[in-house]
Design an enzyme around this catalytic site. Structure first.
Site, PDB file in Angstrom:
ATOM      1  N   PRO A 152       0.813  -1.217   0.000  1.00 18.11           N
ATOM      2  CA  PRO A 152       0.000   0.000   0.000  1.00 18.11           C
ATOM      3  C   PRO A 152       0.851   1.274   0.000  1.00 18.11           C
ATOM      4  CG  PRO A 152      -0.816  -1.590   1.614  1.00 18.11           C
ATOM      5  CD  PRO A 152       0.502  -2.107   1.133  1.00 18.11           C
ATOM      6  N   ASN A 153       0.278   2.330  -0.544  1.00 14.34           N
ATOM      7  CA  ASN A 153       0.894   3.655  -0.564  1.00 14.34           C
ATOM      8  C   ASN A 153       2.201   3.690  -1.341  1.00 14.34           C
ATOM      9  OD1 ASN A 153      -1.170   4.666   1.208  1.00 14.34           O
ATOM     10  ND2 ASN A 153      -0.062   3.680   2.910  1.00 14.34           N
ATOM     11  N   ARG A 154       2.372   2.725  -2.217  1.00 13.98           N
ATOM     12  CA  ARG A 154       3.588   2.599  -3.023  1.00 13.98           C
ATOM     13  C   ARG A 154       4.844   2.461  -2.157  1.00 13.98           C
ATOM     14  NH1 ARG A 154       2.321   2.452  -7.915  1.00 13.98           N
ATOM     15  NH2 ARG A 154       4.480   2.479  -8.612  1.00 13.98           N
ATOM     16  N   LEU A 155       4.665   2.020  -0.925  1.00 13.53           N
ATOM     17  CA  LEU A 155       5.795   1.749  -0.040  1.00 13.53           C
ATOM     18  C   LEU A 155       6.137   0.254  -0.194  1.00 13.53           C
ATOM     19  CD1 LEU A 155       7.394   3.588   1.899  1.00 13.53           C
ATOM     20  CD2 LEU A 155       6.090   2.565   3.773  1.00 13.53           C
TER      21      LEU A 155
END
Length: 200
Positions: free
Chosen positions: A177-180
């Site tokens: 998620p969240n490009r993390l």
């Protein structure tokens, strides 16, 4: 729920980790699970990429087959290095592989060639891969000639065979998620592998 990837939990050997992910992609019914991007470098230093199919993997590396006289073959003759990329979209996973490239043995190429469908064997003999052809009819004429001259038991032509990518680095990417995202890099150090986490 998206999967995660932790550098403490991955297999110590990257081939074992690759096989784990590959088997999970097969179990998830991913389409064309063995398709991979192959990037090469030409004699002029320019890059080139295309999709090929993985036909074998073991402790030595990753194997694919092609026409040695094709553009990719010319690239690999000039610069015997390559990068591979697997992308299993539905699992939000990628595997990047970089390494040296060598031809597989003639016996390996013979065995794989003999296992191919008959039409694919005739096409490998007939097609001047990557060369300009006049039209489709000219290509089909070459195929018909190969069917006639080679018959039901064609032998592997000397211009066709396998390559093995001998990995020096493999990166496993897991979407989060969240490009993390999670990224784990294996780098060869002598006969061992160093494992590190990369920032997304």
């Amino acid at each position: 729920m998206r999967e995660s990837l932790d550098e403490q939990d991955v297999a110590r050997d990257p081939i074992a980790q690759f096989n784990r992910w590959f088997d999970e992609a097969v179990a998830a019914n991913m389409p064309m699970v063995n398709s991979m991007s192959l990037a090469t470098v030409g004699a002029d230093g320019g890059p080139s990429a295309r999709i090929v199919l993985l036909k074998g993997v073991d402790a030595r590396g990753f194997v694919f087959y092609t026409n040695y006289a094709s553009r990719k073959g010319a690239d690999l003759a000039a610069h015997p290095v390559a990068a591979l990329l697997f992308h299993w979209v539905e699992l939000e996973r990628e595997v990047r592989i970089e390494g040296r490239v060598e031809k597989v043995t003639a016996a390996e190429s013979d065995d794989y060639f003999a296992s191919r469908p008959l039409g694919s064997r005739h096409a490998a003999i007939a097609s001047p891969q990557s060369e300009v052809v006049t039209n489709r009819a000219a290509l089909e004429a070459l195929f018909a000639d190969a069917e006639k001259s080679q018959g039901p038991t064609p032998k592997r032509p000397p211009h066709w065979g396998g390559y093995r990518v001998l990995p020096t680095a493999l990166e496993f990417w897991q979407g989060r998620p969240n490009r993390l995202h999670d990224r784990v890099l294996y780098s060869r150090v002598g006969d061992a592998w160093k494992i590190e986490r990369l920032a997304p």
